[in-house]
Each structure stands twice: as C-alpha cells, then as structure tokens.
Motif scaffolding. Structure first.
Motif, PDB file in Angstrom:
ATOM      1  N   GLY A 329      16.932  -5.874 -16.680  1.00 33.61           N
ATOM      2  CA  GLY A 329      15.874  -6.509 -17.451  1.00 33.61           C
ATOM      3  C   GLY A 329      16.177  -6.598 -18.922  1.00 33.61           C
ATOM      4  O   GLY A 329      17.294  -6.926 -19.331  1.00 33.61           O
ATOM      5  N   SER A 330      15.182  -6.251 -19.740  1.00 34.38           N
ATOM      6  CA  SER A 330      15.231  -6.506 -21.175  1.00 34.38           C
ATOM      7  C   SER A 330      15.944  -5.413 -21.961  1.00 34.38           C
ATOM      8  O   SER A 330      15.596  -5.144 -23.113  1.00 34.38           O
ATOM      9  CB  SER A 330      13.807  -6.679 -21.711  1.00 34.38           C
ATOM     10  OG  SER A 330      13.051  -5.497 -21.478  1.00 34.38           O
ATOM     11  N   ASP A 331      16.928  -4.781 -21.352  1.00 35.42           N
ATOM     12  CA  ASP A 331      17.839  -3.894 -22.071  1.00 35.42           C
ATOM     13  C   ASP A 331      19.188  -3.967 -21.357  1.00 35.42           C
ATOM     14  O   ASP A 331      19.311  -4.638 -20.330  1.00 35.42           O
ATOM     15  CB  ASP A 331      17.287  -2.465 -22.180  1.00 35.42           C
ATOM     16  CG  ASP A 331      17.206  -1.743 -20.837  1.00 35.42           C
ATOM     17  OD1 ASP A 331      17.646  -2.304 -19.811  1.00 35.42           O
ATOM     18  OD2 ASP A 331      16.698  -0.609 -20.808  1.00 35.42           O
ATOM     19  N   PRO A 332      20.217  -3.322 -21.859  1.00 38.37           N
ATOM     20  CA  PRO A 332      21.551  -3.496 -21.265  1.00 38.37           C
ATOM     21  C   PRO A 332      21.828  -2.620 -20.046  1.00 38.37           C
ATOM     22  O   PRO A 332      22.969  -2.557 -19.605  1.00 38.37           O
ATOM     23  CB  PRO A 332      22.494  -3.098 -22.422  1.00 38.37           C
ATOM     24  CG  PRO A 332      21.647  -2.947 -23.635  1.00 38.37           C
ATOM     25  CD  PRO A 332      20.285  -2.617 -23.152  1.00 38.37           C
ATOM     26  N   ILE A 333      20.818  -1.928 -19.508  1.00 38.09           N
ATOM     27  CA  ILE A 333      21.057  -0.923 -18.470  1.00 38.09           C
ATOM     28  C   ILE A 333      20.716  -1.469 -17.082  1.00 38.09           C
ATOM     29  O   ILE A 333      19.613  -1.961 -16.845  1.00 38.09           O
ATOM     30  CB  ILE A 333      20.230   0.353 -18.757  1.00 38.09           C
ATOM     31  CG1 ILE A 333      20.606   0.924 -20.128  1.00 38.09           C
ATOM     32  CG2 ILE A 333      20.476   1.400 -17.670  1.00 38.09           C
ATOM     33  CD1 ILE A 333      19.758   2.094 -20.561  1.00 38.09           C
ATOM     34  N   LEU A 334      21.681  -1.356 -16.178  1.00 32.93           N
ATOM     35  CA  LEU A 334      21.467  -1.663 -14.762  1.00 32.93           C
ATOM     36  C   LEU A 334      21.003  -0.378 -14.081  1.00 32.93           C
ATOM     37  O   LEU A 334      21.690   0.641 -14.135  1.00 32.93           O
ATOM     38  CB  LEU A 334      22.757  -2.167 -14.132  1.00 32.93           C
ATOM     39  CG  LEU A 334      22.758  -2.412 -12.615  1.00 32.93           C
ATOM     40  CD1 LEU A 334      21.800  -3.536 -12.243  1.00 32.93           C
ATOM     41  CD2 LEU A 334      24.165  -2.709 -12.122  1.00 32.93           C
ATOM     42  N   ARG A 335      19.839  -0.431 -13.436  1.00 31.79           N
ATOM     43  CA  ARG A 335      19.243   0.765 -12.833  1.00 31.79           C
ATOM     44  C   ARG A 335      19.150   0.600 -11.315  1.00 31.79           C
ATOM     45  O   ARG A 335      18.904  -0.504 -10.823  1.00 31.79           O
ATOM     46  CB  ARG A 335      17.856   1.034 -13.410  1.00 31.79           C
ATOM     47  CG  ARG A 335      17.868   1.364 -14.909  1.00 31.79           C
ATOM     48  CD  ARG A 335      16.449   1.511 -15.450  1.00 31.79           C
ATOM     49  NE  ARG A 335      16.442   1.992 -16.823  1.00 31.79           N
ATOM     50  CZ  ARG A 335      16.533   1.210 -17.906  1.00 31.79           C
ATOM     51  NH1 ARG A 335      16.635  -0.109 -17.738  1.00 31.79           N
ATOM     52  NH2 ARG A 335      16.540   1.726 -19.114  1.00 31.79           N
ATOM     53  N   ILE A 336      19.311   1.728 -10.620  1.00 23.78           N
ATOM     54  CA  ILE A 336      19.256   1.721  -9.150  1.00 23.78           C
ATOM     55  C   ILE A 336      18.382   2.873  -8.685  1.00 23.78           C
ATOM     56  O   ILE A 336      18.575   4.023  -9.103  1.00 23.78           O
ATOM     57  CB  ILE A 336      20.669   1.833  -8.545  1.00 23.78           C
ATOM     58  CG1 ILE A 336      21.512   0.631  -8.979  1.00 23.78           C
ATOM     59  CG2 ILE A 336      20.603   1.920  -7.025  1.00 23.78           C
ATOM     60  CD1 ILE A 336      22.968   0.745  -8.634  1.00 23.78           C
ATOM     61  N   TRP A 337      17.420   2.559  -7.813  1.00 21.14           N
ATOM     62  CA  TRP A 337      16.510   3.559  -7.265  1.00 21.14           C
ATOM     63  C   TRP A 337      16.734   3.697  -5.757  1.00 21.14           C
ATOM     64  O   TRP A 337      17.123   2.746  -5.089  1.00 21.14           O
ATOM     65  CB  TRP A 337      15.047   3.145  -7.476  1.00 21.14           C
ATOM     66  CG  TRP A 337      14.573   3.155  -8.886  1.00 21.14           C
ATOM     67  CD1 TRP A 337      13.903   4.165  -9.538  1.00 21.14           C
ATOM     68  CD2 TRP A 337      14.670   2.080  -9.833  1.00 21.14           C
ATOM     69  NE1 TRP A 337      13.605   3.782 -10.824  1.00 21.14           N
ATOM     70  CE2 TRP A 337      14.058   2.517 -11.038  1.00 21.14           C
ATOM     71  CE3 TRP A 337      15.223   0.801  -9.796  1.00 21.14           C
ATOM     72  CZ2 TRP A 337      13.986   1.709 -12.167  1.00 21.14           C
ATOM     73  CZ3 TRP A 337      15.160   0.009 -10.919  1.00 21.14           C
ATOM     74  CH2 TRP A 337      14.545   0.458 -12.090  1.00 21.14           C
ATOM     75  N   ASP A 338      16.444   4.885  -5.254  1.00 16.51           N
ATOM     76  CA  ASP A 338      16.428   5.126  -3.813  1.00 16.51           C
ATOM     77  C   ASP A 338      14.999   5.483  -3.425  1.00 16.51           C
ATOM     78  O   ASP A 338      14.569   6.633  -3.579  1.00 16.51           O
ATOM     79  CB  ASP A 338      17.381   6.269  -3.444  1.00 16.51           C
ATOM     80  CG  ASP A 338      17.508   6.434  -1.930  1.00 16.51           C
ATOM     81  OD1 ASP A 338      16.670   5.874  -1.200  1.00 16.51           O
ATOM     82  OD2 ASP A 338      18.445   7.133  -1.487  1.00 16.51           O
ATOM     83  N   PRO A 339      14.214   4.515  -2.937  1.00 15.20           N
ATOM     84  CA  PRO A 339      12.793   4.771  -2.650  1.00 15.20           C
ATOM     85  C   PRO A 339      12.563   5.721  -1.480  1.00 15.20           C
ATOM     86  O   PRO A 339      11.427   6.137  -1.236  1.00 15.20           O
ATOM     87  CB  PRO A 339      12.239   3.377  -2.347  1.00 15.20           C
ATOM     88  CG  PRO A 339      13.410   2.598  -1.878  1.00 15.20           C
ATOM     89  CD  PRO A 339      14.597   3.134  -2.630  1.00 15.20           C
ATOM     90  N   ARG A 340      13.635   6.091  -0.762  1.00 18.45           N
ATOM     91  CA  ARG A 340      13.477   7.038   0.348  1.00 18.45           C
ATOM     92  C   ARG A 340      13.265   8.454  -0.159  1.00 18.45           C
ATOM     93  O   ARG A 340      12.780   9.324   0.580  1.00 18.45           O
ATOM     94  CB  ARG A 340      14.707   6.991   1.258  1.00 18.45           C
ATOM     95  CG  ARG A 340      14.958   5.644   1.909  1.00 18.45           C
ATOM     96  CD  ARG A 340      16.328   5.576   2.551  1.00 18.45           C
ATOM     97  NE  ARG A 340      17.405   5.777   1.568  1.00 18.45           N
ATOM     98  CZ  ARG A 340      18.697   5.744   1.856  1.00 18.45           C
ATOM     99  NH1 ARG A 340      19.071   5.547   3.114  1.00 18.45           N
ATOM    100  NH2 ARG A 340      19.607   5.919   0.914  1.00 18.45           N
ATOM    101  N   LYS A 341      13.637   8.696  -1.406  1.00 23.11           N
ATOM    102  CA  LYS A 341      13.485  10.028  -1.984  1.00 23.11           C
ATOM    103  C   LYS A 341      12.105  10.170  -2.613  1.00 23.11           C
ATOM    104  O   LYS A 341      11.621   9.235  -3.262  1.00 23.11           O
ATOM    105  CB  LYS A 341      14.567  10.272  -3.043  1.00 23.11           C
ATOM    106  CG  LYS A 341      15.980  10.250  -2.496  1.00 23.11           C
ATOM    107  CD  LYS A 341      16.989  10.473  -3.610  1.00 23.11           C
ATOM    108  CE  LYS A 341      18.415  10.441  -3.080  1.00 23.11           C
ATOM    109  NZ  LYS A 341      19.408  10.596  -4.177  1.00 23.11           N
ATOM    110  N   PRO A 342      11.466  11.317  -2.448  1.00 29.02           N
ATOM    111  CA  PRO A 342      10.158  11.512  -3.092  1.00 29.02           C
ATOM    112  C   PRO A 342      10.309  11.534  -4.608  1.00 29.02           C
ATOM    113  O   PRO A 342      11.323  11.987  -5.143  1.00 29.02           O
ATOM    114  CB  PRO A 342       9.696  12.878  -2.550  1.00 29.02           C
ATOM    115  CG  PRO A 342      10.962  13.574  -2.152  1.00 29.02           C
ATOM    116  CD  PRO A 342      11.900  12.502  -1.686  1.00 29.02           C
ATOM    117  N   GLY A 343       9.285  11.022  -5.301  1.00 28.74           N
ATOM    118  CA  GLY A 343       9.319  11.010  -6.764  1.00 28.74           C
ATOM    119  C   GLY A 343      10.434  10.146  -7.302  1.00 28.74           C
ATOM    120  O   GLY A 343      11.263  10.588  -8.105  1.00 28.74           O
TER     121      GLY A 343
END
Length: 430
Positions: A329-343
C-alpha cells in the motif's frame, strides 16, 4: 574470485542439491575461505560442474543453510545464526531466481495500468481505454474496444470449449465491467473485438476485478466502496443491445447483454482497491480504509477484518496451503499475514526494499515461498519467504510500475507509466 586466503578462516563444506543433471555437482567435502559470499560460492559450484562437463555454461546459483538463504559471507551468516562448524557444513544450492532475458518492450499509447499473465497470452489494460491481448513481446493479436475511459483492471475469467477460446474481464473508470470472448485467430494482428456483456451498477470507477474459480461469476471493487458480484452469462429478461460490425463486405449484427449485480458486499468505507477470489465461496478485498477483509459469498458477511494502518493498494492470497495474505500500500513495505494463527494483526513477514508505494503483489502459483511486488519506485522485486532480501530486482521500466504478474511459470510481466509492457523471462522457480 577474489579471496584473501591468508587472513580468512577455512570452513569444510559439501554442496548438495535437489537439481537434476547437469546441475548436480559431485558431493565432495572441500575447504573454503569463510569470507566467501554468494558470488564466490556460485563460482565454486560452477567450477565443480565445469570440471565434469566441457560444454558447461556458467549459471548463477543461490545457497541455503538450514533452509535459510545465505545473503552475507559464510562467516557472518554462521555467527548470526549461532552455528558452530565442527563437522562438514552442508550447503544446498538452487538455480538463482532471476530473469536471464529481457524481451523488447511492447508499446502502448498511454499508461499500462493492469496486466494478467494467468493464460497462454498476456492481457493488458491501458489508460487509452483499450484492453490488449499479447501473444508474445511486441505481438498484439486482439484489441478490446468499448470502454469510454481508462481501463484500470483486467482478469482472465475462463477458458471456453478449448484452450484457444477464453473469456476475459476488464474494469474501467467509466464505472463498468465488460466481458469479452477472445477466439484464437491464425496470424491475427490488432484484431478489434467488442464486449459480449457489459455490467453496470457501480457509481464510481471500477478499480479491481477477479473471477470465481468455477468461472460462473466475477466480482469487482470500486471507488464507490462496494464489491459487486456478477454473472458471466446473461439470464432471461436481461436487456440486450444490438451493435453492428462490418465483416467481409456485409453487415453482421452482434448482440451484447447488459447485466446488473446479483449481490453486493458492503462494509468498506473507502475505495476497494483490490479483490481476489481464490476459493468458490470466499473473496478477499483490500481498501483505502486501511483494512483487508475476507468475505463469505453466500452470506455476504465478512469473516475476517484486519486493520492494517495503511492504505491498501493490492492484495493476493497464496503461499503455504494457499492461506497467506500478501498486501502492499501507501508505504514501501510488503506485508504478509497468516490468518490461521491467532492474533494475526501482526504480519508474519515484512519486506522493505522498495522506496515508494507498492502497486502489486502476486504469489507464484506453483510455489509456497515465491512472490513478486511492483512499486512507484520503478522496480519489480522477486521475493522468497526464506530471506528478507529480494532474490532479484527488475529495473527495466523508466517510470512508475503500476502492475505486474507471473506468466507461463517462468516469466514476469509488468506495465507502467512509461506506457510499456515488459517481459522478463527465464526465471527459474524451483
């Protein structure tokens, strides 16, 4: 290979690989200077391969120790990981994930805003209001003509009858989604075709389109904050519009249907910039309202709502078990989430080598580890979850990169504000 053998410690190593001949070097134990980096290690492996093959052509390699990429000298890597070398160190090598060939650019008349490489051809969308089908670099077979404003998004919907006939979708600033049937034509060149179906219902620019895996529906995200779901084929009672085209001296009438949304997903409060439809009953969306949502298509409710703190430009789902969510998005960082993990509000991975907004992120369809990103910084980067550094940086554009995708499993296609489609080929994904 510049090695100061007097001052460098020695490390006993053995190179191993899952690659098949001719890339398989003899698994022998050799002593190497600990100050060797990836380039030095690659030179050693190439020398080993060359010793048994007079026709060997040098090839770039990447190296893993304990499943992690080596992106510094051996000595520094071992220190950083707390690895003591009392026995022979096993180093796995793979072919470097980087393009080995850059094709000639395919020129457009305006910004190339969207690209899809998931079919045998490349589909692009342009700010001149046209979609285009590219068979290869510089070879445009079809022109999709009908939008009244910039094409902002494109997508392959399905293959019909056989692999030569395909349905594609385009979204535009003219607030519509159009569906097109692309038939393979021998030696076709810039063949103009009209949409067979126009989908109306958005009240602002369409920003993203995605097809249901079963290909009976498409969805679209818009600046009106909504996600509309549409049928790809017309139902009885729908409006039809007749258009005429001239073919071989006679007038032939075409029927074009107009469709309305069969349902709408409501919840975002700003532009829905990205939609993906990875499973039959599940849609993911990203928005300028800083959220990523997962929707149950049947109930129309969101089952996941992640606040990300940044404007979201792009979302894709893939990786391990096709469960990881990548976003930029609106910054230079590519982020990755694993929604299978709590929190899961905290990303599992963050990659920060870009220097401006991220416009695209795409998982490789055959790999749990690999994905690409594009950015306003003019670069496309190839990533592997096993290292924080990009595997390769593609710097072939002369302006902002607005879109990118994988093509044919071993190529990267990208479009930008330089009005060019670029194809970077011969990328080895192992």
């Amino acid at each position: 290979m510049d090695i100061d053998e007097d001052t460098s410690k020695k490390v006993q190593v053995k190179f191993v690989t899952k690659l098949k001949p001719p890339y398989k070097a003899p698994e022998i134990s050799i002593a190497l200077p600990s100050n060797l980096t990836r380039m030095g290690l690659s030179a050693v492996v190439n020398n080993l391969l060359e010793s048994g093959n007079d026709d060997w052509t040098h090839e770039p390699f990447d190296f893993l120790i304990g499943g992690e990429f080596v992106r510094m000298s051996l000595e520094h890597f071992l220190e950083a990981k707390g690895i003591t070398v009392e026995k022979t160190l096993e180093i796995e090598y793979i072919r470097a994930v980087a393009p080995r060939k850059e094709e000639d650019p395919s020129l457009h008349d305006d910004w190339v805003s969207a690209v899809d490489g998931s079919s045998r051809f490349i589909l692009t969308g342009c700010y001149d209001g046209l979609g285009r089908i590219w068979e290869s670099a510089g070879v445009c077979t079809h022109v999709l003509e009908g939008h009244n404003d910039a094409v902002t998004s494109v997508g392959i919907v399905k293959t019909i009858e056989d692999e030569d006939n395909t349905v594609v979708a385009t979204g535009s600033k003219d607030k519509t989604v159009k569906l097109w049937k692309v038939y393979a034509e021998p030696r076709a060149e810039n063949l103009k075709i009209a949409a067979y179906r126009t989908l109306r219902g958005h009240t602002a620019s369409v920003q993203s389109v995605a097809a249901q895996p079963t290909a009976n529906m498409v969805c679209s995200g818009s600046w009106d904050c909504r996600i509309n779901l549409w049928q790809t084929e017309s139902n009885e009672g729908e409006d039809t519009v007749s258009t005429k085209k001239r073919k071989k001296g006679s007038k032939e009438e075409e029927t074009q249907s107009e469709g309305e949304a069969v349902s709408t997903l409501v919840g975002h409060t700003q532009c829905v910039s990205s939609v993906v439809w990875p499973e039959h009953g599940t849609i993911y969306s990203g928005s300028w309202d800083h959220s990523i949502r997962r929707w149950d298509v049947e109930t129309g409710k969101d089952t996941l709502n992640m606040f990300c703190g940044k404007v979201i430009n792009c979302v894709d789902v893939g990786g391990e078990s096709s469960a990881l969510i990548a976003a930029g998005g609106s910054d230079p960082i590519l982020r990755i989430w694993d929604p299978r993990k709590p929190g899961t509000l905290a990303p599992s991975f963050q990659f920060s080598s870009h220097t401006s907004w991220i416009t695209t992120c795409k998982w490789h369809s055959r790999s749990w580890f690999h994905l690409l990103s594009s950015s306003y910084d003019g670069k496309v980067m190839l990533w592997d979850l096993r290292t924080a550094w990009p595997l390769a940086i593609i710097d072939s554009h002369e302006d902002k990169v607005l879109c990118a995708d994988w093509w044919n499993g071993d190529s990267v296609v990208s479009g930008g504000a330089d009005s060019k489609l670029r194809i970077s080929s011969e990328v080895c994904i192992s």
